[in-house]
Design an enzyme around this catalytic site. Structure first.
Site, PDB file in Angstrom:
ATOM      1  CG  ASN A  38     -10.993  -1.716   2.247  1.00  9.95           C
ATOM      2  OD1 ASN A  38     -11.910  -0.789   2.119  1.00  9.95           O
ATOM      3  ND2 ASN A  38     -10.461  -2.003   1.264  1.00  9.95           N
ATOM      4  CG  ASP A  92     -11.179  -5.404  -0.156  1.00 13.66           C
ATOM      5  OD1 ASP A  92     -10.210  -4.714  -0.197  1.00 13.66           O
ATOM      6  OD2 ASP A  92     -11.774  -5.711   1.047  1.00 13.66           O
ATOM      7  CB  SER A 139      -0.825   0.043   1.156  1.00 15.69           C
ATOM      8  OG  SER A 139      -2.024  -0.887   1.165  1.00 15.69           O
ATOM      9  CE  LYS A 142      -9.637  -5.955   4.553  1.00 15.87           C
ATOM     10  NZ  LYS A 142      -9.869  -6.614   3.371  1.00 15.87           N
ATOM     11  CE  LYS A 177     -17.256 -19.008   6.524  1.00 15.53           C
ATOM     12  NZ  LYS A 177     -15.936 -19.210   6.726  1.00 15.53           N
TER      13      LYS A 177
END
Length: 276
Positions: free
Chosen positions: A87, A103, A17, A66, A156
């Site tokens: 984020n 994202d 980053s 996050k 899930k």
């Protein structure tokens, strides 16, 4: 006065980053400094308080923080609420902190830059973790023909699908249910391929002309992208462009200036020692 930004994570030494945002700043003539800080989850609030009290303008947040950032933000964008994670934190003119999740739009913009079609495509996503949750809203907004989520634990995938029913139908599947099905776009949202693991995928999963996207990236093709090539995918890409794309969206949120991502992706790819 130089505006200050940073990325928080644990670990953080590997983060690209700072390099990405320095490139964006040079491109756009923005006066800013961007650093990285290793912050354990238990110290997130204290570290964020200190950063913003010291005049910080914005933060990027990476694993495993996050959810901490989600709880810390005073306000959340719609896509952050959908993702259930933040984020990007941006100090607003009134001093409050806005939490966003860039994202998903980073991935979608990367696919557009690659010239891939998403609308009217049969999309399969592998995995049902936080990374997948973060991209579902932007993906559904592209109006694919269908979206299916395959996961080792069917429950899930079912739970994840339920959270987006108002945006579109998501079909939850176990991997054993993929036999006899074909898809135009397959997205790997698991991190397993970086460690050499691959879900049990049938040989005929890819429709003619299919594209395969791995949300992870590495210097060499991931196991998933190796599988894609062996099984006739016409297009393949890893998540390096997504990384740069989500950073560009954060940069725009902070500076109201949209940087060019292609030169930065190219530069990072060269530094990794591999071609896209």
């Amino acid at each position: 006065m130089t505006d200050t930004y940073a990325v928080f994570g644990d670990p953080i030494a590997h983060s690209k980053s700072p390099y990405i945002h320095r490139q964006f700043a040079e491109q756009t003539g923005q006066d800013l400094a961007y650093t990285r800080q290793q912050v354990p989850s238990a110290q997130f609030e204290q570290a964020a308080d200190a950063f913003f009290a010291g005049g910080g303008k914005g933060l990027n947040i990476t694993a495993p923080l996050k959810l901490d950032a989600y709880g810390y933000a005073a306000r959340l964008t719609v896509r952050a609420r959908r993702a259930g994670a933040v984020n990007t934190l941006a100090r607003q003119p009134d001093g409050t902190l806005l939490g966003d999740n860039t994202d998903g739009i980073g991935m979608i913009n990367d696919m557009h830059n690659l010239g891939w079609k998403i609308a009217d495509q049969r999309v399969l996503i592998l995995g049902a973790g936080g990374a997948v949750r973060g991209v579902l809203q932007p993906l559904l907004e592209q109006a694919p023909a269908s979206v299916s989520i395959a996961n080792r634990t069917l429950h899930k995938a079912e739970q994840l699908a339920k959270g987006f029913v108002d945006l579109g139908t998501i079909e939850p599947l176990g991997y054993e249910s993929l036999s006899g099905r074909q898809f135009d776009l397959v997205i790997n949202g698991t991190s397993a391929s970086l460690s050499g693991d691959l879900p049990p995928l049938p040989d005929d999963l890819l429709a003619p002309g299919a594209a395969c996207y791995d949300m992870m990236y590495s210097a060499e093709p991931t196991v998933f992208l190796q599988w894609a090539e062996q099984h006739g995918a016409r297009h393949q890409a890893d998540g390096l462009g997504m990384l740069v794309g989500q950073a560009a969206e954060s940069f725009y949120l902070w500076r109201q200036v949209r940087p060019e991502v292609i030169p930065v992706i190219t530069s990072l790819r060269r530094s990794l020692g591999a071609k896209r």
